[in-house]
Design an enzyme around this catalytic site. Structure first.
Site, PDB file in Angstrom:
ATOM      1  N   ASN A  98      -2.946  -4.082   4.726  1.00 47.92           N
ATOM      2  CA  ASN A  98      -3.216  -2.686   4.394  1.00 47.92           C
ATOM      3  C   ASN A  98      -2.657  -2.363   3.008  1.00 47.92           C
ATOM      4  OD1 ASN A  98      -3.802   0.288   5.183  1.00 47.92           O
ATOM      5  ND2 ASN A  98      -1.665   0.320   4.520  1.00 47.92           N
ATOM      6  N   GLU A  99      -3.518  -1.911   2.125  1.00 46.83           N
ATOM      7  CA  GLU A  99      -3.111  -1.450   0.788  1.00 46.83           C
ATOM      8  C   GLU A  99      -2.143  -2.425   0.117  1.00 46.83           C
ATOM      9  OE1 GLU A  99      -1.609   2.554   1.071  1.00 46.83           O
ATOM     10  OE2 GLU A  99      -3.626   3.405   1.122  1.00 46.83           O
ATOM     11  N   ASN A 122      -9.041   2.965   1.940  1.00 45.81           N
ATOM     12  CA  ASN A 122      -8.261   4.176   2.166  1.00 45.81           C
ATOM     13  C   ASN A 122      -8.494   5.109   0.980  1.00 45.81           C
ATOM     14  OD1 ASN A 122      -7.279   2.691   4.292  1.00 45.81           O
ATOM     15  ND2 ASN A 122      -5.251   2.376   3.437  1.00 45.81           N
ATOM     16  N   TYR A 181      -4.990  13.764  -3.033  1.00 49.61           N
ATOM     17  CA  TYR A 181      -4.130  13.299  -4.120  1.00 49.61           C
ATOM     18  C   TYR A 181      -4.806  13.441  -5.481  1.00 49.61           C
ATOM     19  CZ  TYR A 181      -1.088  11.290  -0.559  1.00 49.61           C
ATOM     20  OH  TYR A 181      -0.252  11.110   0.508  1.00 49.61           O
ATOM     21  N   LYS A 232      -0.183  14.827   7.702  1.00 52.14           N
ATOM     22  CA  LYS A 232      -1.641  14.735   7.730  1.00 52.14           C
ATOM     23  C   LYS A 232      -2.198  14.667   9.143  1.00 52.14           C
ATOM     24  CE  LYS A 232      -2.107  12.489   3.214  1.00 52.14           C
ATOM     25  NZ  LYS A 232      -0.695  12.174   2.955  1.00 52.14           N
TER      26      LYS A 232
END
Length: 764
Positions: A382-383, A437, A443, A538
């Site tokens: 992930n990321e 994502n 952002y 969130k």
């Protein structure tokens, strides 16, 4: 027969590094020492080496029996000591493992058990850095297992010793018969032992049975007229009991539920389950709760699953690590299609041993959860490029993907890319499926940038099965603006953002899955945003699971078939207006609004209904929405009060109001010639200083913040940048230059300009 005994009571705990001199407190498992400081907003939660202690008597054993500890999770790593001797250890905070303590027990009397739990940063253990709290502790509890001399294997990656594989080619509506492949692993088998497999349907009736010698336990069963596991539509489960029989005696037994299903993904048409198209739309989930941390009970896990079912989701992404077996059980029962992953996240460690830890955690995840029908996808990372690409990154992903395929060729692999990953990155094409994502509209950018980006990627790479693995906006119910806008942290803007996202994602069947970030608010000790520190807000539901935010009901309108109507704006209870706008969410097509018991207006529509100029009386106004379903009327009511002045608490504090962003930072500073030498001084800041040091100097932080906004379009607070605290600005340069989301032209020598500005600031 094996005995499994809960071993969760009467423990002692200490944070002292030397247990011989410790001050102990009594605790019960599951337990974490970060249940308070892991989400209190101070950002300095305790990461250390702590000890658990328990005394217990040696149980009476028959000849050859073993005594084992099944440790369901130990974060992030630790050791097990019995009577002063180390019996086992584990590296990885989210999977279970089993330790044989038999050789270390005293023949009779009391034994001293010490377990060291360690959530410090280790260069060889993932996660290295991430936007969530790394809770420490024995947070899923422990079982004491007494095993017969010959038993089903428990020591291989903590797995069950029973694997059930349903042949996908036969699991379809046209050919209802299904081939079930069974295998088990037995410790110390011999000709004297036989394995019996018995399959029962959901009603408990025996559907099939087969016997095999323990030395050759593989078996195939043709199950006629199989009932398929059809996700949330029909999550039908069978069970298989494997019994180890010594002549006329059953000496050991394990049981597992399973579901019969096939699936595939098409780059244009998305996900198919048992040959039927199924648009995967759902949520991501973290495993912590308010003032509990990650020390959850089985009831907690099932409550989370029930809330996800209520919203109507059909898929869950379990971020960013292996979750409790209780939650996988719940997903099987509710029919959620699951993406399960390991904590290879945000930054690849420079320690070569870390990749072996990746492999270990992946093996644990797959072997321990192989039989769950809910799991269709194994997540690789992930990321992982958020802190820049590292040498060996692509090769490590290729190796992990090959590892997964060698263990489990029946499922698909996937990956979650960070938003700024280039469209031509070498990470594309490694896994079967891919997702991004994206937080356009939070952002940086606007929420309409999402569909533009998705469609552009799909046009460029039509062969890639593309999904949206994270998207979301903060929603804090305190703030109630009249004109919601990006970065105001309001519940209303969060709802507007998701109104847009829910619609455009349902219009794109090529997206194989989409997952809201996040179903629940969760702990993140480094965060301090929107006046609420220590957590990520969130979620569609608050971290204590007490309040469902408005966006929850928006998705319920899109996803749930249970008729309902919901009146928005109930937390904007005091309004300084003569008339107001009332919004209603419903999955019915016709909604009527009543004001103080009298009909006001009725609207036909889909999902979102807007009633303008609703009058407010002096004092209280009572508003009711009603909708007609096929079965009955559904309704919802709220009470509003007209006031002379809007309460200040409804408005985001001024110091938090960074909504207008910033001008292009590069236009406000001195330009540097592209061929000018780059200078560095130990007494001044530079791009080779770590982020954590830059954050401590306000002038240096302003340069970092302004330049990052200009290069990426993302205005990040100190709490978010703190995630990258041990990286240098130079190491983040590829991330910053790669996103280009600000719409501004970034100079080719951007890093030289930044370095020149930092060089003007003297270190303390």
């Amino acid at each position: 027969m094996r005995k499994i005994i809960s071993f969760n009571d009467k423990w002692k705990f200490t944070k002292d590094s030397d247990p011989a001199k410790a001050r102990w407190e009594e605790v019960s498992l599951p337990h974490t020492w970060n249940h308070m400081d892991g989400m209190d907003g101070r950002g300095d939660y305790y990461r250390g080496q702590c000890w658990y202690f328990k005394e217990f008597d040696t149980p009476g054993l028959c000849d050859g029996e073993k005594v084992c500890l099944e440790i369901l999770a130990l974060s992030l790593c630790g050791r097990v000591l019995i009577n002063g001797k180390e019996a086992g250890s584990h590296q990885g905070g989210y999977s279970s493992f089993v330790v044989d303590i038999t050789p270390y027990l005293r023949p009779e009397g009391s034994n001293e058990l010490y377990i060291c739990a360690d959530n410090r940063e280790h260069s060889n253990i993932y996660p290295q850095m991430a936007d969530f709290t790394f809770y420490g502790g024995l947070y899923r509890g422990i079982n004491l297992m007494i095993l017969p001399k010959t038993h089903f294997e428990v020591f291989f990656h903590g797995a069950q010793g029973l694997a059930i594989t349903c042949e996908p080619g036969l699991a379809s509506p046209e050919v209802p018969d299904s081939m079930i492949h069974l295998n088990s692993w037995i410790n110390d088998p011999s000709e004297d032992y036989t394995v019996r497999y018995e399959i029962k349907d959901q009603a408990g009736r025996t559907a099939a049975e087969v016997w095999r010698p323990s030395l050759s336990p593989k078996a195939d069963i043709l199950l006629p007229e199989a009932h398929l596991w059809q996700g949330v539509e029909d999550p039908y489960l069978y069970s298989c009991t494997a019994s180890l029989v010594y002549r006329n005696e059953t000496v050991d037994q394990v049981q597992s539920r399973f579901g019969i299903r096939s699936f595939h993904v098409d780059p244009e048409k998305g996900f198919f389950l048992n040959g039927k198209p199924m648009m995967l739309r759902g949520v991501s989930r973290h495993q912590d709760r308010l003032w509990q941390g990650n020390a959850l009970t089985r009831e907690d896990h099932y409550e989370d699953a029930a809330l996800i079912r209520e919203i109507g989701a059909n898929t869950v992404r379990l971020a960013h690590y292996q979750h409790s077996r209780d939650f996988y059980d719940a997903c099987d029962e509710y029919g959620f299609v699951v993406w399960a992953e390991i904590p290879y996240i945000s930054s690849q460690s420079d320690d070569p041993a870390a990749h072996e830890n990746c492999r270990l955690q992946m093996e644990d995840l797959i072997y321990q959860n192989y039989n769950h029908p809910c799991i269709c996808f194994w997540g690789i990372s992930n990321e992982i490029t958020i802190a820049g690409e590292k040498p060996g990154l692509v090769e490590n992903h290729q190796d992990l993907n090959a590892l997964v395929k060698s263990i489990d060729p029946t499922r698909l692999t996937t990956i979650a890319h960070v938003s700024m990953l280039p469209l031509d990155s070498a990470l594309h094409g490694i896994t079967d499926l891919e997702s991004y994502n994206h937080y356009f509209g939070w952002y940086g950018g606007t929420y309409s940038d999402n569909e533009a980006w998705l469609d552009r990627f799909h046009e460029m790479h039509p062969q890639i099965c593309l999904g949206l693995s994270e998207y979301g906006a903060e929603g804090i119910i305190t703030y109630q603006p009249d004109e919601p806008r990006c970065r105001d942290y309001s519940e209303a803007y969060q709802a507007l953002y998701h109104e847009h996202m829910a619609k455009i994602l349902m219009e794109r069947p090529y997206l194989w899955s989409t997952h809201v970030w996040n179903m629940f608010d969760f702990g993140c000790a480094a965060r301090n945003e929107g006046g609420t520190a220590g957590r990520n807000n969130k979620g569609l539901v608050t971290i204590d699971r007490k309040i469902k935010k408005e966006a929850f009901y928006l998705y319920k309108a899109y996803w749930s078939s249970q008729p309902f109507v919901y009146l928005c704006g109930r937390r904007y209870a005091l309004r300084a207006q003569d008339a107001t706008c009332i919004k209603v969410y419903s999955n019915c097509s016709y909604v009527s609004l009543y004001v103080n018991g009298r009909p006001f207006s009725s609207l036909y529509g889909q999902k979102v209904f807007i009633f303008e100029n609703v009058p407010l009386s002096h004092g209280f106004t009572f508003i009711t929405a009603k909708a007609r379903s096929k079965a009955a009327w559904v309704q919802d009511s709220i009470t509003l009060e007209r006031t002379d002045k809007k309460p200040e608490i409804y408005t985001l504090p001024q110091e938090e109001d960074d909504l207008d962003g910033a001008v292009n930072w590069f236009e406000q500073v001195e330009t540097v010639a592209s061929d000018a030498p780059t200078e560095f001084s130990d007494k001044h800041f530079s791009i080779f200083d770590k982020i954590k040091d830059i954050l401590e100097n306000e002038d240096a932080f302003q340069i970092l913040s302004g330049s990052m906004y200009a290069m990426t379009g993302m205005k990040l607070k100190k709490s978010m940048l703190g995630m990258m605290r041990d990286k240098t600005l130079s190491e983040l340069s590829s991330m910053m230059t790669g996103m280009g989301g600000s719409g501004k032209k970034v100079p080719e020598n951007a890093m030289e300009i930044i370095n020149a500005e930092l060089g003007k600031i003297q270190k303390n």
